[in-house]
Motif scaffolding. Structure first.
Motif, short mmCIF file in Angstrom:
data_model
loop_
_atom_site.label_atom_id
_atom_site.label_comp_id
_atom_site.label_asym_id
_atom_site.label_seq_id
_atom_site.Cartn_x
_atom_site.Cartn_y
_atom_site.Cartn_z
N THR A 43 43.44 48.25 31.93
CA THR A 43 42.45 48.28 30.85
C THR A 43 41.34 47.29 31.11
OG1 THR A 43 44.12 48.96 29.23
CG2 THR A 43 42.10 47.99 28.36
N GLN A 46 39.09 48.45 33.86
CA GLN A 46 38.18 49.49 33.40
C GLN A 46 37.01 48.90 32.62
OE1 GLN A 46 38.35 52.96 34.10
NE2 GLN A 46 36.26 52.76 33.31
N ASP A 50 33.18 49.34 33.47
CA ASP A 50 32.24 49.84 32.47
C ASP A 50 31.02 48.93 32.39
OD1 ASP A 50 34.09 51.79 31.92
OD2 ASP A 50 34.68 51.01 29.97
N SER A 125 34.86 54.13 29.30
CA SER A 125 36.18 54.62 28.90
C SER A 125 36.10 55.71 27.83
CB SER A 125 37.04 53.45 28.40
OG SER A 125 36.39 52.71 27.39
N MET A 206 42.33 55.99 29.67
CA MET A 206 43.35 55.46 30.59
C MET A 206 44.35 56.58 30.85
SD MET A 206 42.14 52.49 30.96
CE MET A 206 43.44 51.80 31.97
#
Length: 228
Positions: A43, A46, A50, A125, A206
């Protein structure tokens, strides 16, 4: 653990017995903790991707909102409402026609391959969640740079067989909009959308996937699509 002279044989045996069961209970918790740590690490990676892929204030605002929603930032809302409103519009300030808006994540990128296939790209995401689980169907192709955080890319099959040229173009987008940008060659996995599912305990976008194939592509090849 050495013997404790304060206890007799039975007492020391009980100490060893209790220590054994304590360690055994702790060991049983290790796999779940490792899985939780892996999910949280994915997470965070990501979120970092981002942020690196954000190209304007609106996209940065989306990332801040996601980080806050995940509990990594406390305090008042960090969302710039004007920026978020602008992100939901196309060029010139008018609402983008024919492109559904991902809730809270802005509008995914749309491209056309040389063979006429629609390519969807999620740059964060929320957009990844949108293109993979809302805009894609089970027979569409899903692509993602292997082993790094980045964009989900969808090739809309529309009942047709997808040619290798389109796969290469989509793979270049997946590599370019990922942590692999800047490398000379990046591995990209592709599989059918029906083989992609949400990661247990993971946030928006995810996923885990199976039955994938891997190709190597130059991320910079995506520039021909971006300039076109």
């Amino acid at each position: 653990m050495p013997l404790d002279p304060r206890f007799d044989a039975v007492g020391n045996s009980n100490r060893y017995f209790n220590k054994y069961h304590k360690l055994r209970r702790a060991l049983e918790l290790v796999p779940a903790q490792i899985e939780q740590n892996d999910t949280e690490l994915a997470t965070l990676e990501q979120f970092m991707a981002d942020l690196k892929l954000a190209e304007n204030a609106a996209e940065v605002a989306h990332v801040k909102a996601e980080v806050q929603a995940a509990g990594y930032i406390r305090g008042k809302a960090l969302v710039d409402k004007k920026a978020l409103k602008a992100a939901k519009k196309g060029k010139g300030g008018k609402a983008a026609k024919g492109k559904p808006t991902a809730p809270g994540g802005g509008v995914p990128l749309h491209f056309q391959s040389r063979e006429g296939f629609t390519l969807l790209v999620g740059k964060n995401s929320r957009q990844n969640e949108e293109v993979t689980f809302r805009q894609a169907t089970s027979n569409d192709m899903w692509l993602h740079a292997r082993g790094v955080a980045g964009a989900h890319v969808i090739i809309k099959a529309a009942g047709r067989e997808i040619p290798r040229g389109t796969i290469d173009q989509a793979a270049s987008l997946a590599a370019y909009y990922s942590e692999a940008r800047g490398s000379t060659s990046a591995p990209v996995d592709y599989t059918l959308q029906r083989h992609v599912r949400h990661m247990k305990g993971g946030g928006p976008g995810m996923v885990i996937y199976e039955r994938e194939h891997t190709i190597y592509i130059e991320p910079d090849k995506a520039l021909t699509l971006l300039k076109g």
